[in-house]
Design a protein around this motif. Structure first.
Motif, PDB file in Angstrom:
ATOM      1  N   SER A   1       8.619  -3.264   1.667  1.00  0.00           N
ATOM      2  CA  SER A   1       8.139  -1.875   1.598  1.00  0.00           C
ATOM      3  C   SER A   1       9.117  -0.858   2.169  1.00  0.00           C
ATOM      4  CB  SER A   1       6.801  -1.751   2.345  1.00  0.00           C
ATOM      5  OG  SER A   1       6.962  -2.127   3.707  1.00  0.00           O
ATOM      6  N   ILE A   2      10.304  -1.301   2.557  1.00  0.00           N
ATOM      7  CA  ILE A   2      11.286  -0.375   3.132  1.00  0.00           C
ATOM      8  C   ILE A   2      12.318  -0.012   2.066  1.00  0.00           C
ATOM      9  CG2 ILE A   2      13.079  -0.075   4.878  1.00  0.00           C
ATOM     10  CD1 ILE A   2      11.509  -1.963   6.671  1.00  0.00           C
ATOM     11  N   MET A   3      12.380   1.278   1.749  1.00  0.00           N
ATOM     12  CA  MET A   3      13.274   1.757   0.688  1.00  0.00           C
ATOM     13  C   MET A   3      14.356   2.661   1.272  1.00  0.00           C
ATOM     14  SD  MET A   3      12.299   3.855  -2.806  1.00  0.00           S
ATOM     15  CE  MET A   3      10.902   2.791  -3.119  1.00  0.00           C
ATOM     16  N   PRO A   4      15.618   2.252   1.218  1.00  0.00           N
ATOM     17  CA  PRO A   4      16.707   3.080   1.756  1.00  0.00           C
ATOM     18  C   PRO A   4      17.060   4.219   0.800  1.00  0.00           C
ATOM     19  CG  PRO A   4      17.599   1.056   0.850  1.00  0.00           C
ATOM     20  CD  PRO A   4      16.109   0.963   0.705  1.00  0.00           C
ATOM     21  N   HIS A   5      16.179   5.198   0.699  1.00  0.00           N
ATOM     22  CA  HIS A   5      16.348   6.311  -0.231  1.00  0.00           C
ATOM     23  C   HIS A   5      15.554   7.499   0.284  1.00  0.00           C
ATOM     24  CE1 HIS A   5      17.464   8.239  -3.917  1.00  0.00           C
ATOM     25  NE2 HIS A   5      17.722   7.127  -4.574  1.00  0.00           N
ATOM     26  N   THR A   6      15.781   8.669  -0.326  1.00  0.00           N
ATOM     27  CA  THR A   6      15.019   9.868   0.048  1.00  0.00           C
ATOM     28  C   THR A   6      13.854  10.126  -0.902  1.00  0.00           C
ATOM     29  OG1 THR A   6      16.565  11.214  -1.226  1.00  0.00           O
ATOM     30  CG2 THR A   6      16.986  11.013   1.133  1.00  0.00           C
ATOM     31  N   TYR A   7      13.866   9.477  -2.065  1.00  0.00           N
ATOM     32  CA  TYR A   7      12.757   9.596  -3.010  1.00  0.00           C
ATOM     33  C   TYR A   7      12.695   8.336  -3.861  1.00  0.00           C
ATOM     34  CZ  TYR A   7      16.302  10.954  -6.522  1.00  0.00           C
ATOM     35  OH  TYR A   7      17.378  10.990  -7.374  1.00  0.00           O
ATOM     36  N   CYS A   8      11.643   8.222  -4.668  1.00  0.00           N
ATOM     37  CA  CYS A   8      11.424   7.025  -5.483  1.00  0.00           C
ATOM     38  C   CYS A   8      12.063   7.194  -6.856  1.00  0.00           C
ATOM     39  CB  CYS A   8       9.923   6.766  -5.654  1.00  0.00           C
ATOM     40  SG  CYS A   8       9.057   6.468  -4.105  1.00  0.00           S
ATOM     41  N   GLU A   9      12.883   6.231  -7.244  1.00  0.00           N
ATOM     42  CA  GLU A   9      13.414   6.185  -8.598  1.00  0.00           C
ATOM     43  C   GLU A   9      13.212   4.776  -9.155  1.00  0.00           C
ATOM     44  OE1 GLU A   9      17.550   7.117  -8.732  1.00  0.00           O
ATOM     45  OE2 GLU A   9      18.123   5.590  -7.278  1.00  0.00           O
ATOM     46  N   HIS A  10      13.294   4.653 -10.466  1.00  0.00           N
ATOM     47  CA  HIS A  10      12.920   3.419 -11.144  1.00  0.00           C
ATOM     48  C   HIS A  10      13.592   2.183 -10.553  1.00  0.00           C
ATOM     49  CE1 HIS A  10      13.341   0.723 -14.912  1.00  0.00           C
ATOM     50  NE2 HIS A  10      12.265   0.390 -14.259  1.00  0.00           N
ATOM     51  N   MET A  11      14.916   2.144 -10.538  1.00  0.00           N
ATOM     52  CA  MET A  11      15.615   0.944 -10.084  1.00  0.00           C
ATOM     53  C   MET A  11      15.523   0.772  -8.571  1.00  0.00           C
ATOM     54  SD  MET A  11      16.413  -0.708 -12.643  1.00  0.00           S
ATOM     55  CE  MET A  11      17.125  -2.013 -11.646  1.00  0.00           C
ATOM     56  N   GLY A  12      15.375   1.868  -7.838  1.00  0.00           N
ATOM     57  CA  GLY A  12      15.191   1.765  -6.397  1.00  0.00           C
ATOM     58  C   GLY A  12      13.915   1.026  -6.043  1.00  0.00           C
ATOM     59  N   ILE A  13      12.851   1.271  -6.825  1.00  0.00           N
ATOM     60  CA  ILE A  13      11.580   0.564  -6.614  1.00  0.00           C
ATOM     61  C   ILE A  13      11.705  -0.875  -7.095  1.00  0.00           C
ATOM     62  CG2 ILE A  13       9.106   0.528  -7.147  1.00  0.00           C
ATOM     63  CD1 ILE A  13       9.344   3.553  -7.765  1.00  0.00           C
TER      64      ILE A  13
ATOM     65  N   PHE B   1      14.040  13.667   6.209  1.00  0.00           N
ATOM     66  CA  PHE B   1      15.117  14.126   7.097  1.00  0.00           C
ATOM     67  C   PHE B   1      14.566  14.651   8.425  1.00  0.00           C
ATOM     68  CE2 PHE B   1      18.048  15.091   3.265  1.00  0.00           C
ATOM     69  CZ  PHE B   1      18.576  13.817   3.331  1.00  0.00           C
ATOM     70  N   TRP B   2      13.425  15.353   8.341  1.00  0.00           N
ATOM     71  CA  TRP B   2      12.836  15.943   9.543  1.00  0.00           C
ATOM     72  C   TRP B   2      11.870  14.998  10.260  1.00  0.00           C
ATOM     73  CZ3 TRP B   2      11.621  20.930   6.338  1.00  0.00           C
ATOM     74  CH2 TRP B   2      12.808  21.689   6.215  1.00  0.00           C
ATOM     75  N   SER B   3      11.768  13.751   9.750  1.00  0.00           N
ATOM     76  CA  SER B   3      10.884  12.729  10.334  1.00  0.00           C
ATOM     77  C   SER B   3       9.425  13.187  10.399  1.00  0.00           C
ATOM     78  CB  SER B   3      11.363  12.346  11.747  1.00  0.00           C
ATOM     79  OG  SER B   3      12.666  11.803  11.689  1.00  0.00           O
ATOM     80  N   LEU B   4       9.023  14.035   9.458  1.00  0.00           N
ATOM     81  CA  LEU B   4       7.616  14.472   9.403  1.00  0.00           C
ATOM     82  C   LEU B   4       6.740  13.392   8.781  1.00  0.00           C
ATOM     83  CD1 LEU B   4       8.153  18.156   8.186  1.00  0.00           C
ATOM     84  CD2 LEU B   4       7.683  17.366  10.515  1.00  0.00           C
ATOM     85  N   SER B   5       7.215  12.835   7.673  1.00  0.00           N
ATOM     86  CA  SER B   5       6.486  11.754   7.011  1.00  0.00           C
ATOM     87  C   SER B   5       7.460  10.974   6.140  1.00  0.00           C
ATOM     88  CB  SER B   5       5.345  12.318   6.150  1.00  0.00           C
ATOM     89  OG  SER B   5       4.759  11.294   5.379  1.00  0.00           O
ATOM     90  N   LYS B   6       7.724   9.756   6.530  1.00  0.00           N
ATOM     91  CA  LYS B   6       8.629   8.901   5.769  1.00  0.00           C
ATOM     92  C   LYS B   6       7.860   7.954   4.854  1.00  0.00           C
ATOM     93  CE  LYS B   6      12.433   8.986   9.080  1.00  0.00           C
ATOM     94  NZ  LYS B   6      13.479   8.195   9.771  1.00  0.00           N
TER      95      LYS B   6
ATOM     96  N   ALA C   1       0.844  -1.199   0.000  1.00  0.00           N
ATOM     97  CA  ALA C   1       0.000   0.000   0.000  1.00  0.00           C
ATOM     98  C   ALA C   1       0.878   1.246   0.000  1.00  0.00           C
ATOM     99  CB  ALA C   1      -0.916  -0.009   1.215  1.00  0.00           C
ATOM    100  N   SER C   2       2.037   1.126   0.645  1.00  0.00           N
ATOM    101  CA  SER C   2       2.942   2.276   0.710  1.00  0.00           C
ATOM    102  C   SER C   2       4.375   1.793   0.923  1.00  0.00           C
ATOM    103  CB  SER C   2       2.533   3.211   1.853  1.00  0.00           C
ATOM    104  OG  SER C   2       2.619   2.539   3.095  1.00  0.00           O
ATOM    105  N   PHE C   3       5.321   2.695   0.691  1.00  0.00           N
ATOM    106  CA  PHE C   3       6.730   2.443   0.967  1.00  0.00           C
ATOM    107  C   PHE C   3       7.174   3.316   2.130  1.00  0.00           C
ATOM    108  CE2 PHE C   3       6.776   1.439  -3.709  1.00  0.00           C
ATOM    109  CZ  PHE C   3       7.103   0.096  -3.579  1.00  0.00           C
ATOM    110  N   LEU C   4       8.185   2.852   2.846  1.00  0.00           N
ATOM    111  CA  LEU C   4       8.782   3.625   3.926  1.00  0.00           C
ATOM    112  C   LEU C   4      10.176   4.064   3.486  1.00  0.00           C
ATOM    113  CD1 LEU C   4       8.270   4.561   6.890  1.00  0.00           C
ATOM    114  CD2 LEU C   4       9.610   2.564   7.588  1.00  0.00           C
ATOM    115  N   LEU C   5      10.351   5.359   3.307  1.00  0.00           N
ATOM    116  CA  LEU C   5      11.635   5.916   2.876  1.00  0.00           C
ATOM    117  C   LEU C   5      12.530   6.134   4.096  1.00  0.00           C
ATOM    118  CD1 LEU C   5      10.265   8.562   0.339  1.00  0.00           C
ATOM    119  CD2 LEU C   5      11.394   6.412  -0.242  1.00  0.00           C
ATOM    120  N   LEU C   6      13.708   5.565   4.067  1.00  0.00           N
ATOM    121  CA  LEU C   6      14.624   5.655   5.212  1.00  0.00           C
ATOM    122  C   LEU C   6      15.588   6.830   5.115  1.00  0.00           C
ATOM    123  CD1 LEU C   6      15.607   1.903   5.791  1.00  0.00           C
ATOM    124  CD2 LEU C   6      13.773   3.223   6.864  1.00  0.00           C
TER     125      LEU C   6
END
Length: 316
Positions: free
Chosen positions: A174-186, A87-92, A12-17
């Protein structure tokens, strides 16, 4: 039933680390990111405003700069706000479809900007090597068609990636070690064969920005050959000065982007946080520096920007 199973395998969602391994530095890293983003927004909006409002700047080179500023705004705004939120832990958290949307607009604006830089290189080639034909070649209708072609090309390249990612099962990864979504990261989160995604990404990189950088290089070789044939030293310096700002922008744009691309695919020994830093650098550094470089290097733009800022200061 198959469609239901496929949907259930998509998170349903990813968690950006963010930058995994550097979590303690996220707050400190957010400061230069935020400052660079503010500079990018201000610089590109001012450049756009000046070009749109000043009729003397409604020439091909400046219209291309306006297109570049719009692409820079989309590129940075597609990624940096979410990175700062992480970075500010507002919404990952980011929903699956929002992640695909972010990926689509990030890569679309990158390819569009690459196309615009190629058009600008051709603009400089005609201006220096065939100056008598410049006005007849670069009409406003041609510039509009180039802008539409940049968007159409980017859309055609990126649209299939949405389906290539939607077809994959993710098995609750669903855990993505990135700051945003990119093709190969997904794609790397999938629990299935992603060779199609890898080869499609590799082919589109070689056939869009890869071809662009080769053609830009060829145009600059031809430009330099024409410049050194000029008899006047002043003419040579003027021609080199005209192209130097564009050359700086090209280096700033492609260097971190290609480093990020190749480390993502071949740099197995490169620390993951270095790759994430490079991936953020190519969506933030060019949008911040492009308006600064063109304003500093181009006397006409510098004067117009100063006039606009001075008038604004007087009104206040």
């Amino acid at each position: 039933m198959a469609a239901l199973n496929q949907t259930s395998l998509q998170p349903a969602s990813f968690l950006l680390l963010g930058m995994a391994g550097l979590e303690d530095l996220h707050t400190w890293l957010s400061i230069p990111f935020c400052l660079m983003y503010i500079v990018a927004l201000l610089g590109n909006f001012i450049l756009l405003f000046v070009i749109v409002t000043e009729r003397s700047l409604h020439e091909p080179m400046y219209l291309f700069l306006a297109m570049l500023a719009m692409a820079d705004l989309v590129l940075s705004s597609s990624t940096v706000p979410k990175a700062l939120s992480v970075f500010w832990s507002l919404s990952k958290e980011i929903s699956f479809h929002a992640c695909l949307t972010q990926m689509f607009f990030t890569h679309l604006s990158f390819i569009a900007e690459s196309t615009i830089l190629l058009a600008m290189a051709f603009d400089r080639y005609v201006a220096i090597c065939n100056p008598l034909r410049y006005a007849t070649v670069f009409t406003h209708s041609l510039i509009a068609r180039i802008g539409l072609a940049a968007i159409a090309r980017s859309f055609c390249v990126m649209f299939p990636t949405i389906f290539l990612l939607q077809r994959l099962p993710y098995c609750s990864h669903s855990i993505m070690p990135h700051t945003y979504c990119e093709h190969m990261g997904i794609a790397r989160l999938a629990c299935a064969d992603i060779s199609v995604n890898i080869w499609y990404g590799f082919a589109t990189t070689l056939l869009s920005p890869g071809v662009d950088i080769v053609l830009i290089g060829v145009s600059y070789v031809l430009i330099l050959r024409a410049v050194f044939r000029l008899s006047s030293k002043d003419a040579q310096l003027k021609a080199v000065g005209t192209c130097s700002s564009h050359a700086c922008v090209i280096l700033m744009f492609y260097t971190p982007a290609f480093f990020s691309f190749f480390t993502h695919r071949f740099g197995r020994n490169v620390p993951h946080h270095v790759h994430i830093l490079l991936a953020n650098l190519y969506v933030l550094l060019p949008p911040m520096l492009n308006p600064i470089v063109y304003t500093m290097k181009n006397k006409h733009i510098r004067e117009k920007v100063s006039q606009v800022l001075f008038r604004t200061g007087q009104v206040r």
